[in-house]
Design a protein around this motif. Structure first.
Motif, short mmCIF file in Angstrom:
data_model
loop_
_atom_site.label_atom_id
_atom_site.label_comp_id
_atom_site.label_asym_id
_atom_site.label_seq_id
_atom_site.Cartn_x
_atom_site.Cartn_y
_atom_site.Cartn_z
N PHE A 1 23.91 32.18 -20.35
CA PHE A 1 24.33 33.56 -20.61
C PHE A 1 23.36 34.58 -20.02
O PHE A 1 23.77 35.64 -19.55
N LEU A 2 22.08 34.25 -20.02
CA LEU A 2 21.07 35.22 -19.62
C LEU A 2 21.19 35.60 -18.14
O LEU A 2 21.73 34.84 -17.34
N PRO A 3 20.65 36.76 -17.76
CA PRO A 3 20.57 37.09 -16.33
C PRO A 3 19.42 36.32 -15.71
O PRO A 3 18.48 35.89 -16.39
N LYS A 4 19.46 36.15 -14.39
CA LYS A 4 18.34 35.49 -13.70
C LYS A 4 17.02 36.18 -14.01
O LYS A 4 15.97 35.53 -14.06
N ALA A 5 17.07 37.47 -14.20
CA ALA A 5 15.85 38.25 -14.44
C ALA A 5 15.03 37.70 -15.59
O ALA A 5 13.80 37.81 -15.59
N ARG B 1 25.62 30.64 -12.44
CA ARG B 1 25.91 29.94 -11.18
C ARG B 1 24.78 28.99 -10.77
O ARG B 1 25.00 28.06 -10.01
N MET B 2 23.59 29.23 -11.28
CA MET B 2 22.46 28.34 -10.98
C MET B 2 22.66 26.95 -11.57
O MET B 2 22.03 25.99 -11.13
N PHE B 3 23.51 26.87 -12.58
CA PHE B 3 23.62 25.63 -13.35
C PHE B 3 24.99 24.96 -13.20
O PHE B 3 25.41 24.21 -14.08
N LYS B 4 25.67 25.22 -12.09
CA LYS B 4 27.00 24.65 -11.89
C LYS B 4 26.98 23.13 -12.02
O LYS B 4 27.84 22.53 -12.66
N ASN C 1 11.90 33.18 -0.78
CA ASN C 1 11.85 32.10 -1.76
C ASN C 1 12.95 32.24 -2.81
O ASN C 1 12.68 32.30 -4.01
N PRO C 2 14.22 32.31 -2.39
CA PRO C 2 15.30 32.56 -3.35
C PRO C 2 15.54 31.36 -4.27
O PRO C 2 15.29 30.22 -3.90
N VAL C 3 16.05 31.66 -5.46
CA VAL C 3 16.41 30.61 -6.42
C VAL C 3 17.92 30.69 -6.63
O VAL C 3 18.42 31.54 -7.35
N LYS C 4 18.65 29.83 -5.94
CA LYS C 4 20.10 29.81 -6.03
C LYS C 4 20.60 28.75 -7.00
O LYS C 4 21.66 28.90 -7.60
N THR C 5 19.84 27.65 -7.15
CA THR C 5 20.17 26.63 -8.14
C THR C 5 18.91 26.32 -8.94
O THR C 5 17.78 26.60 -8.48
N VAL C 6 19.08 25.74 -10.11
CA VAL C 6 17.92 25.43 -10.95
C VAL C 6 16.95 24.51 -10.24
O VAL C 6 15.72 24.58 -10.46
#
Length: 503
Positions: free
Chosen positions: A152-156, A83-86, A488-493
């Motif tokens: 494919f990877l998780p945000k982690a 979803r970060m890369f929509k 400091n959330p990262v919702k998009t790249v």
């Protein structure tokens, strides 16, 4: 419902009862009741705003008493990064061009991403030319298995930060680093629990095995790391727009994950006294984490102070049949001002025998200390909520839980000056040191229904009461304002280009 043999087998394999599935269908038909907002919180009325002197005092209290408890840092980390890369997927598919503002920002800032060197390496000999001409090969290398496979990877496991010495860190690494500063007990043990998806479990375990020894040496702490997967029995049935079970092309029922509220089971299984909860993507580069460390300890100190008093009152009330008026008033003030619970007018009508039992029941509940940030126009956040019996309690509310057709509710929603950042410190044991069964303190009437799609068809999906919303509805609650630097959330790249993530 008239489920066939295959349906029953599928339901049983998930570990869900037929009665529960039928109950979910009833929820779709009848909906969830709206919450009734009474007022937004503000300093002195449901919200604590700590002075620098108070912050220091609470840090000291946590360092003196809090670390004597078993501490656990609980991190929901099962979300995929796709979803970060929509925006980048839209670019690959031709829906937007290289002149789109977000695409331009991505390419303009490319060399500032912490994953830049890895990306160049995956592009090989084509790297310089592909970057210069802004070729789609760059995005393909970032998102697909032909390169870094970030889609494919998780945000982690995404590379979030790069430091002056060349060191790079994944999102999950920053949680190990944070944990060393505020999550270590008096023996220097840092316990972390990550909820992960089954498809990413091996990758995350492999990464932790590589970095854990490094951080053990760097910080002089011993790490104990555990994992869990969201229980399939918490999946919920999807229905069509007529509330009939939604079926896939092969005729099977469609069950979907029940949202982060499903993680209440995972949290309930944690063996610890004090649990820190924070999302996987809410981390900052290390030069900015002092506020995070200080306020996490301060929130821990607020919890210790509250528990000390709650446990004292519980021991007082457990064996008494009546209390005098002075003690009753003292308890009522404490419960309202320190635990976010305002008694209904009907409390005055209770007998002298009933009042101690009711007060004991309210005190003897899990406690959550919630960090919130100053914000305007955010919609959901911390509010006083009015219940049918006249009780008012502090709740973290999502906009979807409010009836937006009621002007008074919209007015209260818009009057909020604070937002929830999923920054919680939780006391999950009672005055006798026994673990609460957290499943007993959720409100099943606080789920969500949203329209989704599958196979090109519209469907309705249900999420369970949110982990920090309805799943904790019947906890005692304290809201504390924390600095924006702790959020400091990262919702998009593109969020990784903000100064908070430029190490």
């Amino acid at each position: 419902m008239d489920f066939n043999h295959k349906d029953l087998h599928q339901i049983a394999e998930l570990g869900i009862s037929v009665e529960e599935v039928e109950s979910q269908i009833c929820r779709y038909i009848n909906g969830f009741p709206d919450l009734n907002l009474f007022a937004p919180v503000e300093p002195g009325n449901g919200l604590r705003k700590l002075t620098p002197k108070e912050v220091d005092a609470y840090i000291s209290l946590f360092e003196e008493q809090g670390i004597k408890n078993e501490l656990v840092k609980f991190v929901p980390a099962s979300g995929a990064a796709s979803r970060m890369f929509k925006m980048l997927y839209n670019f690959l598919e031709g829906a937007i061009s290289v002149d789109d503002n977000d695409v331009k920002q991505f390419y303009d800032g490319l060399s500032n991403f912490a994953f830049y060197d890895e990306l160049l390496e995956s592009l090989g000999s084509e790297a310089n030319n592909a970057v210069e001409v802004r070729d789609k090969k760059v995005v393909t290398a970032l998102l697909t298995e032909k390169g870094l496979n970030y889609g494919f990877l998780p945000k982690a496991l995404l590379t979030f930060h790069k430091y002056a010495d060349g060191k790079v860190t994944k999102a999950i690494d920053e949680h190990l680093i944070e944990g060393a500063f505020y999550g270590a007990d008096e023996d220097g043990v840092v316990k972390l629990h990550f909820t992960v998806s089954s498809e990413h479990m091996d990758l995350i375990k492999e990464h932790i095995a590589r970095v854990k020894p490094v951080y053990k040496v760097e910080f002089g702490k011993r790490y104990e790391i555990t994992y869990s997967i969201q229980d399939k029995a918490t999946d919920t049935l999807a229905v069509d727009l007529n509330n009939a079970p939604f079926r896939k092309e092969n005729g099977e029922l469609l069950f979907r994950p029940g949202g982060h509220g499903a993680l209440l089971k995972n949290l309930n299984a944690i063996k610890g006294d004090i649990v820190f909860i924070k999302n996987i993507d809410n981390v900052a580069a290390q030069w900015l984490i002092k506020d995070t460390i200080d306020y996490k300890k301060a929130l821990g100190g607020v919890l210790v102070e509250a528990q000390n008093k709650v446990f004292e009152y519980c021991k007082l009330l457990e064996n008494v049949n009546t209390i005098d008026e002075d003690m009753e008033q003292e308890l009522l003030v404490f419960i309202e001002e320190q635990l976010g619970y305002k008694m209904p007018e009907s409390f005055a009508e209770k007998t002298h025998m009933e009042k101690p039992k009711l007060l004991f029941k309210i005190l003897n509940r899990p406690i959550r200390i919630c960090g919130v940030v100053e914000s305007s126009g955010t919609g959901g956040g911390p509010f006083w909520v009015l219940h049918k019996d006249g009780t008012q309690t502090l709740q973290l509310v999502e906009t979807a839980q409010v009836n937006l057709k009621k002007e008074d509710q919209v007015a209260i929603l818009n009057a909020s000056c604070y937002a929830n950042i999923t920054d919680l410190v939780c006391g999950v044991k009672n005055y006798q040191g026994e673990a609460f069964d957290l499943m007993q303190f959720r409100d099943p009437d606080t789920g969500f229904i949203a329209e989704k799609s599958a196979g090109g068809k519209t469907l309705k999906a249900m999420e369970l009461p949110g982990l920090w919303n309805g799943a904790m509805s019947n906890w005692n609650t304290v809201f504390v304002e924390v600095p924006m630097t702790t959020f400091n959330p990262v919702k998009t790249v593109l969020d990784l280009l903000k100064k908070e993530h430029q190490g």
